[in-house]
Design a protein around this motif. Structure first.
Motif, PDB file in Angstrom:
ATOM      1  N   GLU A  68      -6.475  -0.165  -8.435  1.00 51.60           N
ATOM      2  CA  GLU A  68      -5.597  -0.217  -7.265  1.00 51.60           C
ATOM      3  C   GLU A  68      -5.771   1.003  -6.360  1.00 51.60           C
ATOM      4  OE1 GLU A  68      -4.869   0.218 -10.582  1.00 51.60           O
ATOM      5  OE2 GLU A  68      -2.676   0.128 -10.785  1.00 51.60           O
TER       6      GLU A  68
ATOM      7  N   GLU B   4       5.668   4.544   1.090  1.00 54.58           N
ATOM      8  CA  GLU B   4       5.108   3.228   1.327  1.00 54.58           C
ATOM      9  C   GLU B   4       4.507   3.220   2.721  1.00 54.58           C
ATOM     10  OE1 GLU B   4       7.715   0.339  -0.206  1.00 54.58           O
ATOM     11  OE2 GLU B   4       6.370  -1.328   0.268  1.00 54.58           O
TER      12      GLU B   4
ATOM     13  N   GLU C 159      -3.099   0.510  -3.711  1.00 57.25           N
ATOM     14  CA  GLU C 159      -2.633  -0.855  -3.414  1.00 57.25           C
ATOM     15  C   GLU C 159      -1.510  -1.221  -4.367  1.00 57.25           C
ATOM     16  OE1 GLU C 159      -4.178  -2.434  -0.981  1.00 57.25           O
ATOM     17  OE2 GLU C 159      -5.905  -1.088  -0.770  1.00 57.25           O
ATOM     18  N   LYS C 160      -0.665  -2.131  -3.937  1.00 59.63           N
ATOM     19  CA  LYS C 160       0.388  -2.600  -4.842  1.00 59.63           C
ATOM     20  C   LYS C 160      -0.219  -3.365  -6.002  1.00 59.63           C
ATOM     21  CE  LYS C 160       4.039  -2.646  -1.454  1.00 59.63           C
ATOM     22  NZ  LYS C 160       5.216  -3.279  -0.883  1.00 59.63           N
ATOM     23  N   SER C 161       0.357  -3.194  -7.184  1.00 56.49           N
ATOM     24  CA  SER C 161      -0.093  -3.978  -8.347  1.00 56.49           C
ATOM     25  C   SER C 161       1.140  -4.372  -9.146  1.00 56.49           C
ATOM     26  CB  SER C 161      -1.056  -3.147  -9.199  1.00 56.49           C
ATOM     27  OG  SER C 161      -0.376  -2.051  -9.761  1.00 56.49           O
ATOM     28  N   GLU C 162       0.953  -4.996 -10.310  1.00 54.45           N
ATOM     29  CA  GLU C 162       2.119  -5.426 -11.092  1.00 54.45           C
ATOM     30  C   GLU C 162       2.926  -4.228 -11.602  1.00 54.45           C
ATOM     31  OE1 GLU C 162      -1.151  -6.535 -13.472  1.00 54.45           O
ATOM     32  OE2 GLU C 162      -1.332  -6.400 -11.297  1.00 54.45           O
ATOM     33  N   ARG C 163       2.218  -3.124 -11.894  1.00 51.93           N
ATOM     34  CA  ARG C 163       2.916  -1.980 -12.480  1.00 51.93           C
ATOM     35  C   ARG C 163       3.582  -1.131 -11.397  1.00 51.93           C
ATOM     36  NH1 ARG C 163      -1.092   1.330 -15.880  1.00 51.93           N
ATOM     37  NH2 ARG C 163       0.825   2.389 -16.471  1.00 51.93           N
ATOM     38  N   PRO C 164       4.726  -0.518 -11.702  1.00 49.58           N
ATOM     39  CA  PRO C 164       5.374   0.359 -10.724  1.00 49.58           C
ATOM     40  C   PRO C 164       4.444   1.531 -10.387  1.00 49.58           C
ATOM     41  CG  PRO C 164       6.810  -0.039 -12.618  1.00 49.58           C
ATOM     42  CD  PRO C 164       5.469  -0.584 -12.974  1.00 49.58           C
ATOM     43  N   VAL C 165       4.373   1.863  -9.114  1.00 52.85           N
ATOM     44  CA  VAL C 165       3.412   2.873  -8.686  1.00 52.85           C
ATOM     45  C   VAL C 165       3.722   4.240  -9.318  1.00 52.85           C
ATOM     46  CG1 VAL C 165       4.666   3.341  -6.543  1.00 52.85           C
ATOM     47  CG2 VAL C 165       2.234   3.847  -6.666  1.00 52.85           C
TER      48      VAL C 165
ATOM     49  N   MET D 275       0.838  -1.211   0.000  1.00 57.75           N
ATOM     50  CA  MET D 275       0.000   0.000   0.000  1.00 57.75           C
ATOM     51  C   MET D 275       0.875   1.265   0.000  1.00 57.75           C
ATOM     52  SD  MET D 275      -3.300   1.054   0.813  1.00 57.75           S
ATOM     53  CE  MET D 275      -4.200   1.926   2.084  1.00 57.75           C
ATOM     54  N   TYR D 276       0.530   2.192  -0.847  1.00 59.16           N
ATOM     55  CA  TYR D 276       1.277   3.437  -0.928  1.00 59.16           C
ATOM     56  C   TYR D 276       0.372   4.614  -0.593  1.00 59.16           C
ATOM     57  CZ  TYR D 276       4.394   0.542  -3.738  1.00 59.16           C
ATOM     58  OH  TYR D 276       5.222  -0.461  -4.189  1.00 59.16           O
TER      59      TYR D 276
END
Lengths: 84, 84
Positions: B33, A80, A48-54, A1-2
């Motif tokens: 996300e 973060e 939320e974290k996902s596959e792609r860079p935030v 989570m960011y």
């Protein structure tokens, strides 16, 4: 989570009537030391974290929705968040 | 001369319909996300030096005009601008 903080400001070359109105209000309240006011938006996003860079996701969201890049600049800070 | 950045945000307990609208827009653009969006104001003030400490002046301006302290929080950062 960011936790992401996004700052959207009018470009320098664009007039800011809202900022001017606030400046004049401040002068009428005797805050004559205020020489300029610029008003922008401040957004706090939880992502939320996902596959792609935030960074990539936030940049794309800014370009597509959060800022009008013709007249506005944006910058953002990502931190973060610790899981609770 | 000081450059002051003021952040005005809705208090945690206050609903943010504008932030919700942006969140729903982001979801409809497939940014699923994003779990929360809060929208506030970001002000950049240029303030000349005066007899009163700038922290005191900015705090007073926030309480009296820039933020609605019933529903909003504010914080600010002051930096001394180099004369040009």
């Amino acid at each position: 989570m960011y936790k992401v903080k996004v700052f959207v400001t009018l470009r320098e070359s664009v007039l800011d009537p809202q900022g001017n109105a606030v400046k004049h209000s401040l002068h009428s309240m005797n805050y004559n030391e205020v020489s300029d006011v610029r008003i922008g938006k401040y957004l706090e996003l939880s992502i939320e974290k996902s596959e792609r860079p935030v960074e990539e996701v936030v940049k794309e969201m800014c370009e597509r929705l959060l800022a009008n890049v013709v007249i506005e600049d944006y910058r953002f800070e990502i931190e973060e968040a610790v899981a609770q």
